[in-house]
Write a protein that holds these residues in place. Structure first.
Motif, PDB file in Angstrom:
ATOM      1  N   THR A 236      -2.371   6.047  -4.285  1.00 15.22           N
ATOM      2  CA  THR A 236      -2.640   6.651  -2.977  1.00 15.22           C
ATOM      3  C   THR A 236      -2.448   8.163  -2.995  1.00 15.22           C
ATOM      4  O   THR A 236      -3.212   8.887  -2.345  1.00 15.22           O
ATOM      5  CB  THR A 236      -1.735   6.028  -1.908  1.00 15.22           C
ATOM      6  OG1 THR A 236      -0.362   6.168  -2.309  1.00 15.22           O
ATOM      7  CG2 THR A 236      -2.049   4.553  -1.730  1.00 15.22           C
TER       8      THR A 236
ATOM      9  N   LEU B 132       0.822  -1.209   0.000  1.00 14.92           N
ATOM     10  CA  LEU B 132       0.000   0.000   0.000  1.00 14.92           C
ATOM     11  C   LEU B 132       0.855   1.258   0.000  1.00 14.92           C
ATOM     12  O   LEU B 132       0.534   2.233  -0.692  1.00 14.92           O
ATOM     13  CB  LEU B 132      -0.925  -0.009   1.208  1.00 14.92           C
ATOM     14  CG  LEU B 132      -1.902   1.162   1.331  1.00 14.92           C
ATOM     15  CD1 LEU B 132      -2.795   1.252   0.099  1.00 14.92           C
ATOM     16  CD2 LEU B 132      -2.758   1.024   2.592  1.00 14.92           C
TER      17      LEU B 132
ATOM     18  N   TRP C 116      -5.615   2.724   5.169  1.00 14.37           N
ATOM     19  CA  TRP C 116      -4.700   2.499   6.294  1.00 14.37           C
ATOM     20  C   TRP C 116      -5.475   2.236   7.580  1.00 14.37           C
ATOM     21  O   TRP C 116      -5.098   1.366   8.377  1.00 14.37           O
ATOM     22  CB  TRP C 116      -3.769   3.691   6.468  1.00 14.37           C
ATOM     23  CG  TRP C 116      -2.653   3.733   5.471  1.00 14.37           C
ATOM     24  CD1 TRP C 116      -2.481   4.624   4.449  1.00 14.37           C
ATOM     25  CD2 TRP C 116      -1.534   2.835   5.400  1.00 14.37           C
ATOM     26  NE1 TRP C 116      -1.347   4.334   3.739  1.00 14.37           N
ATOM     27  CE2 TRP C 116      -0.736   3.239   4.303  1.00 14.37           C
ATOM     28  CE3 TRP C 116      -1.138   1.733   6.150  1.00 14.37           C
ATOM     29  CZ2 TRP C 116       0.427   2.584   3.958  1.00 14.37           C
ATOM     30  CZ3 TRP C 116       0.031   1.073   5.800  1.00 14.37           C
ATOM     31  CH2 TRP C 116       0.805   1.495   4.714  1.00 14.37           C
TER      32      TRP C 116
ATOM     33  N   ALA D 136      -6.963   6.613   0.547  1.00 13.17           N
ATOM     34  CA  ALA D 136      -5.775   5.941   1.074  1.00 13.17           C
ATOM     35  C   ALA D 136      -5.752   5.983   2.599  1.00 13.17           C
ATOM     36  O   ALA D 136      -5.365   5.000   3.249  1.00 13.17           O
ATOM     37  CB  ALA D 136      -4.513   6.585   0.509  1.00 13.17           C
TER      38      ALA D 136
ATOM     39  N   GLN E 124       2.606   7.314   6.531  1.00 10.33           N
ATOM     40  CA  GLN E 124       1.802   7.579   5.350  1.00 10.33           C
ATOM     41  C   GLN E 124       0.569   8.410   5.676  1.00 10.33           C
ATOM     42  O   GLN E 124       0.159   9.260   4.883  1.00 10.33           O
ATOM     43  CB  GLN E 124       1.397   6.266   4.694  1.00 10.33           C
ATOM     44  CG  GLN E 124       2.544   5.489   4.086  1.00 10.33           C
ATOM     45  CD  GLN E 124       3.229   6.253   2.964  1.00 10.33           C
ATOM     46  OE1 GLN E 124       2.566   6.797   2.086  1.00 10.33           O
ATOM     47  NE2 GLN E 124       4.545   6.317   2.998  1.00 10.33           N
TER      48      GLN E 124
END
Length: 300
Positions: free
Chosen positions: A28, A22, A39, A35, A216
């Motif tokens: 993303t 990912l 997560w 995105a 992220q």
């Protein structure tokens, strides 16, 4: 034992394999909101899978055979006890502490992290009340400091903070673009998402999913705020403002305009790409919502 292995394998897949896939996916950055949801879905899925794997591992052979019905019976939630099942005793509830800990651990860290962040925000808000001056034209608090910085302090007493260095360096258009970025953080309550990601990292230190989800998520939240600011301001204005304030450091309890991954965001702003198709967005949404239920189906 087959159920235990299946759930354990699923937990390993979610916690140590899928995060790398990912984090390296190209879509993303073109759909940061989806995105972030992905997560969060992976994090919730890991907790559910790990909890059910431990449940099937530590409980008696009878309850393991009874599956989820045995779990509900042990918790006193099932109306009828499965044939051959023994009544729940103190030992059964003691064994349930192991899977319950996996669920309660991130929840406990979530409460602790939220409390710590709240105290830090209150402390910084008290400091701003002494050294800051309100700029009604920009709807921000100005701090006399030479280093150019723009950040927002979330919470009930939310505000956007601008240093004197940023006011002297940025044009009016650039300043309003970066202020719109910070207002997007406040309206979207992005600090709550960051608190959740930080709490998950504290609960499962060393887990690739925890580390990558926190990194992220921070970057994707900045991209979401960038996109909101670009609705009413030019790309050049926002990109220039980002470059000027990138060196400015925001307090730990705040979200800064320079933010995480400034170079990645700058490239994204100046060289925009088309967003993913609606089918892709819908697929990500469906997968993020459905993933936490897969361990439940395996347990059943």
């Amino acid at each position: 034992m087959t159920t235990v292995l299946a759930l354990a394998a699923y937990a390993v897949l979610v916690g140590a394999v899928l995060p790398y896939a990912l984090s390296g996916a190209r879509w993303t950055h073109r759909a940061p909101t989806a995105a972030v949801l992905a997560w969060q879905g992976l994090s919730l899925t890991f907790v559910v899978a790990a909890a059910f794997a431990v449940y099937h591992l530590v409980l008696s052979e009878q309850h393991v055979h009874d599956g989820i019905v045995g779990l509900l019976g042990t918790c006193g939630l099932a109306a009828d006890t499965p044939p051959g099942a023994s009544p729940a005793g103190a030992a059964d509830f003691g064994l349930l502490l192991a899977p319950a800990t996996i669920v309660l651990l991130p929840l406990g860290w979530l409460a602790a992290t939220a409390w710590q962040a709240r105290r830090e925000r209150q402390r910084h808000a008290g400091l701003l009340a002494v050294i800051g001056a309100e700029a009604a034209d920009y709807g921000a608090t100005v701090v006399e400091h030479d280093a150019p910085a723009v950040y927002c302090l979330p919470g009930r007493a939310h505000r956007v903070v601008v240093t004197r260095g940023a006011l002297d360096l940025l044009t009016d258009e650039q300043l309003r673009a970066v202020l719109a970025h910070e207002q997007a953080h406040l309206r979207g309550r992005h600090h709550l998402v960051q608190i959740a990601a930080k709490a998950f990292t504290r609960a499962f230190p060393g887990l690739p999913l925890a580390r990558l989800a926190r990194e992220q998520t921070a970057l994707l939240l900045e991209m979401i705020a960038d996109d909101r600011a670009l609705r009413s301001h030019s790309r050049d204005a926002l990109a220039t403002a980002m470059c000027e304030v990138a060196a400015g450091r925001a307090p730990r309890s705040a979200l800064g305009a320079g933010g995480t991954g400034a170079l990645i965001r700058l490239r994204r702003i100046l060289t925009p790409e088309a967003g993913p198709r609606r089918v892709t967005r819908a697929g990500v949404l469906l997968a993020s919502v459905a993933a936490p239920f897969l361990p439940l189906l395996v347990a059943c």
